[in-house]
Enzyme design. Structure first.
Site, PDB file in Angstrom:
ATOM      1  N   ARG A   1       0.829  -1.199   0.000  1.00  0.00           N
ATOM      2  CA  ARG A   1       0.000   0.000   0.000  1.00  0.00           C
ATOM      3  C   ARG A   1       0.873   1.263   0.000  1.00  0.00           C
ATOM      4  NH1 ARG A   1      -4.791   1.716   4.346  1.00  0.00           N
ATOM      5  NH2 ARG A   1      -5.050   3.835   3.549  1.00  0.00           N
TER       6      ARG A   1
ATOM      7  N   ASN B   1     -10.347  -5.194  -0.015  1.00  0.00           N
ATOM      8  CA  ASN B   1     -10.519  -4.069  -0.937  1.00  0.00           C
ATOM      9  C   ASN B   1      -9.720  -4.278  -2.227  1.00  0.00           C
ATOM     10  OD1 ASN B   1     -12.334  -2.175   0.131  1.00  0.00           O
ATOM     11  ND2 ASN B   1     -10.849  -1.518   1.649  1.00  0.00           N
TER      12      ASN B   1
ATOM     13  N   HIS C   1     -17.504   2.435  -2.521  1.00  0.00           N
ATOM     14  CA  HIS C   1     -16.774   3.695  -2.370  1.00  0.00           C
ATOM     15  C   HIS C   1     -17.187   4.730  -3.417  1.00  0.00           C
ATOM     16  CE1 HIS C   1     -13.213   2.004   0.210  1.00  0.00           C
ATOM     17  NE2 HIS C   1     -14.404   1.808   0.745  1.00  0.00           N
TER      18      HIS C   1
ATOM     19  N   TYR D   1     -15.918   8.979   0.089  1.00  0.00           N
ATOM     20  CA  TYR D   1     -14.900   8.871  -0.959  1.00  0.00           C
ATOM     21  C   TYR D   1     -15.200   9.746  -2.163  1.00  0.00           C
ATOM     22  CZ  TYR D   1     -12.452   5.076   1.393  1.00  0.00           C
ATOM     23  OH  TYR D   1     -11.707   4.343   2.283  1.00  0.00           O
TER      24      TYR D   1
END
Length: 471
Positions: free
Chosen positions: A102, A156, A208, A262
């Site tokens: 990430r 995710n 999202h 988001y």
């Protein structure tokens, strides 16, 4: 014919990514609901790289059960095939490449002035590239070892992962989850002085990327009241990982719906990018992933305490509030055929008429023994329709590229994504991310070898160092 869940025998639950810092919250949710869904055994599964964390969080999970009135054994394994046989529910919360992946997803795009984020922009696309092949392998094992189990996905980007499970894995017993909606429901209710039981929430869109409307018990719409509360600065469910940059009042009044948190990345793109670049440029702060890594390190130090047998308050900083509520309510609703309102990612089936019926949407659904039955929302106005159709088709390109390793399709997805300005810099970011994640992208092996032979290197120093160290 599929077998019925054995109400006397109790449930076997398997969690892929069991060494996650979120696991104690999941255990807390199961303990609170044990009388409604008795569990006979829990299996926490991870990989060799996550062995230490699995052992730490697994020991804590067992302490939590031992402190409860219930006799439940928590099993730990690095072999999911050992865990899956006979499972009733398989929950997925894994992160391929761990938090270092990430960090690279965020820093490489930001080094070119583009958004780096876990589920949006280039970072979100690459998280899908790494995650989708793994979830399809999980489904392959489930077909063999627990063909009657439900897959409850939290990995995710949840919507795209769920799309891939149905479209490419041909597995229909899947529900994709996110904690955003329950946070909004709880805090928006409180913001206008009501409880969630007094209100009716209707969500529609993509993971999202959804909107919702709200009505009171008499059918009167109160969406405008919540928009006013939001613009006045009241808490309305914004996740901890999103900068609190307000929406424009005029736009919200025209939309007549409440965007999810988001949407700030799309409606206030300039400001959100600047906030991310500021963190990126400050070594004392770092990107969100670097901040989360520090929080997670602190959490695991807490989890090591042999006296700790409850979820610590610090977990709320991790950004996953209400995770257990969403996951456990979904499982309990299926187990007891509750037909409860839950916002999930599932097949559209006409609920969002502006998107194909055979694609996955995130929508208000009634969840019971047969899974999620999406509630019809009706047509969107032109702006929202345009956004949805662009984003869904971008997601479909991402899914296809993740499965096939088609570089041209990956480039198509990049150029469609609103967070990625198309052109040479976008291609460069794509190429650098491919090299950075080489270990987890075997489907792109041929293209990665070509890029390495051409001398492509990673511009961001921190990301380059992680890659060179094999992290």
């Amino acid at each position: 014919m599929r077998k019925e869940l054995d109400m006397e025998k109790g449930l076997k639950i398997v969690t892929i990514g069991g060494g996650s810092s979120y696991t104690p919250e999941l255990m807390e949710g199961f303990i609170k609901r044990y009388e409604q869904m008795p569990i006979r055994e829990i299996w926490l599964v991870d990989i060799e790289e996550g062995k230490e964390k699995l052992e730490i969080v697994g020991a804590m999970a067992q302490r939590m059960w031992d402190a409860s009135p219930y006799d439940v054994k928590v099993h730990l394994t690095l072999n999911r095939r050992e865990a899956l046989p006979g499972a009733d529910f398989v929950t997925t919360q894994f992160r391929v490449g761990l938090l270092n992946a990430r960090i690279k997803d965020e820093r490489i795009p930001l080094s070119y002035g583009m958004l780096g984020q876990e589920t949006n922009g280039a970072g979100g696309i690459f998280k899908a590239f790494r995650t989708i092949p793994v979830i399809l392998d999980v489904v392959k094992d489930m077909k063999e070892l627990c063909p009657d189990a439900w897959l409850i996905n939290f990995a995710n980007p949840s919507g795209m992962v769920t799309e891939a499970v149905i479209r490419y894995g041909k597995w229909d017993k899947v529900i994709g989850l996110c904690n955003l909606s329950i946070g909004a429901i709880l805090e928006e209710s409180a913001a206008i002085g009501m409880t969630k039981e007094e209100l009716n929430f209707r969500f529609a869109g993509l993971n999202h990327f959804h909107w919702h409307k709200v009505y009171d018990s008499k059918g009167n719409e109160v969406t405008g009241e919540i928009i006013n509360a939001m613009l006045e600065g009241k808490e309305t469910g914004l996740p901890a990982n999103i900068h609190d940059i307000p929406f424009f009042r005029e736009q919200l009044e025209t939309i007549g719906m409440i965007p999810c948190g988001y949407h700030r990345y799309y409606y206030r793109q300039e400001e959100m990018l600047q906030a991310a670049l500021k963190e990126y440029g400050d070594p004392a702060v770092g990107t969100r992933a670097q901040q989360v890594k520090q929080t997670e390190d602190e959490l695991f130090e807490l989890y090591k305490d042999p006296a700790l047998n409850y979820k610590p308050e610090q977990l709320s900083k991790r950004g996953g509030a209400h995770y257990s509520d969403t996951a456990c309510e979904t499982i309990e609703s299926i187990y007891n055929n509750r037909n409860r309102h839950i916002v999930v990612s599932t097949l559209n089936r006409g609920a969002v008429v502006d998107l194909p019926s055979d694609c996955v949407v995130e929508v208000s659904s009634w969840v019971g023994a047969s899974g999620a039955q999406p509630a019809a929302f009706g047509p969107m106005e032109p702006a929202e329709r345009g956004w949805l159709q662009l984003m869904k088709n971008m997601e479909l390109c991402v899914c296809e590229a993740a499965v096939t390793g088609d570089y041209g399709m990956a480039l198509q997805a990049f150029f469609m994504n609103p967070q990625i300005p198309s052109g040479a810099s976008a291609k460069r970011v794509l190429d650098e991310l491919l090299i950075a994640h080489k270990k987890y992208l075997p489907q792109f092996a041929e293209k990665i070898a070509e890029l390495e032979a051409a001398g492509v290197t990673i511009k961001d120093e921190a990301a380059r160092k992680l890659t060179e160290e094999g992290k």
